[in-house]
Design a protein around this motif. Structure first.
Motif, short mmCIF file in Angstrom:
data_model
loop_
_atom_site.label_atom_id
_atom_site.label_comp_id
_atom_site.label_asym_id
_atom_site.label_seq_id
_atom_site.Cartn_x
_atom_site.Cartn_y
_atom_site.Cartn_z
N PHE A 12 10.62 -0.28 -2.60
CA PHE A 12 9.19 -0.35 -2.32
C PHE A 12 8.39 0.28 -3.47
CE2 PHE A 12 10.43 -1.53 1.86
CZ PHE A 12 9.32 -1.92 2.59
N SER A 13 8.85 1.43 -3.94
CA SER A 13 8.16 2.13 -5.02
C SER A 13 8.12 1.30 -6.30
CB SER A 13 8.85 3.48 -5.27
OG SER A 13 8.20 4.17 -6.30
N ALA A 52 0.84 -1.19 0.00
CA ALA A 52 0.00 0.00 0.00
C ALA A 52 0.88 1.24 0.00
CB ALA A 52 -0.91 0.01 1.23
N LYS A 53 0.35 2.29 -0.63
CA LYS A 53 1.03 3.58 -0.65
C LYS A 53 0.21 4.54 0.19
CE LYS A 53 2.82 6.94 -3.94
NZ LYS A 53 2.90 7.28 -5.36
N HIS A 54 0.87 5.20 1.14
CA HIS A 54 0.20 6.12 2.05
C HIS A 54 0.98 7.43 2.12
CE1 HIS A 54 -2.66 3.25 3.71
NE2 HIS A 54 -1.70 2.37 3.74
N GLU A 55 0.27 8.49 2.44
CA GLU A 55 0.91 9.77 2.73
C GLU A 55 2.00 10.14 1.73
OE1 GLU A 55 2.32 9.36 6.72
OE2 GLU A 55 0.40 8.56 7.40
N GLY A 56 1.66 10.18 0.47
CA GLY A 56 2.64 10.54 -0.55
C GLY A 56 3.53 9.38 -0.91
N THR A 101 8.40 1.95 4.93
CA THR A 101 9.47 2.87 4.57
C THR A 101 9.66 3.96 5.64
OG1 THR A 101 7.94 4.14 3.18
CG2 THR A 101 9.33 2.50 2.08
N LYS A 102 8.72 4.06 6.56
CA LYS A 102 8.92 4.97 7.69
C LYS A 102 9.98 4.42 8.64
CE LYS A 102 4.80 7.74 8.12
NZ LYS A 102 3.66 8.12 8.94
N GLU A 103 10.08 3.09 8.70
CA GLU A 103 11.10 2.46 9.53
C GLU A 103 12.41 2.27 8.78
OE1 GLU A 103 9.28 -1.17 10.76
OE2 GLU A 103 7.79 -0.16 12.00
N LEU A 104 12.29 1.91 7.52
CA LEU A 104 13.48 1.70 6.66
C LEU A 104 13.70 3.00 5.90
CD1 LEU A 104 12.30 -1.73 5.31
CD2 LEU A 104 14.11 -1.39 6.98
#
Length: 118
Positions: free
Chosen positions: A92-93, A41-45, A80-83
């Motif tokens: 991820f993208s 999932a993609k969140h917050e930009g 990606t907030k952790e990594l």
């Protein structure tokens, strides 16, 4: 934790093994190599979440679960907030883009266009 980046990059390199993409309102679920269930999932930009589901639930069941039912499902989450590395975000993208293309059968569409143009 960086082992997940290597695994994502392997999925990207072997994207033909990504199948059964199905979407719910927030994420895209998929199977890798016919046996490993994931969702992305993609969140917050540009923030991505990747979930691994070790249980026996089929993707259709997982994709249809309402929010309150998730407490009954086992999963592991990578974010990606952790990594917080550039490589993690890029991996991820790219995986998200590939899974999206699998959802819409873009490979088949492009193959057809290329064949008919020749």
């Amino acid at each position: 934790m960086y082992k997940i980046i290597a695994a994502i990059n392997s999925m990207i390199s072997n994207q033909q093994l990504i199948t059964q993409a199905v979407r719910n309102e927030n994420e895209v679920f998929f199977v890798y190599d016919g046996r490993f269930k994931w969702s992305i999932a993609k969140h917050e930009g540009e923030h991505f979440l990747l979930h691994y589901y070790p249980g026996n639930e089929p993707l259709s069941f997982l994709a249809a679960l309402p929010g309150e039912a998730w407490t009954e499902v086992d999963f592991v989450t990578y974010s990606t907030k952790e990594l917080k590395t550039k490589e993690a975000l890029e991996s991820f993208s790219e995986l998200y883009r590939i899974v999206q293309s699998k959802l819409y059968n873009i490979d088949d569409v492009l193959d057809y266009i290329i064949k008919t143009a020749a």
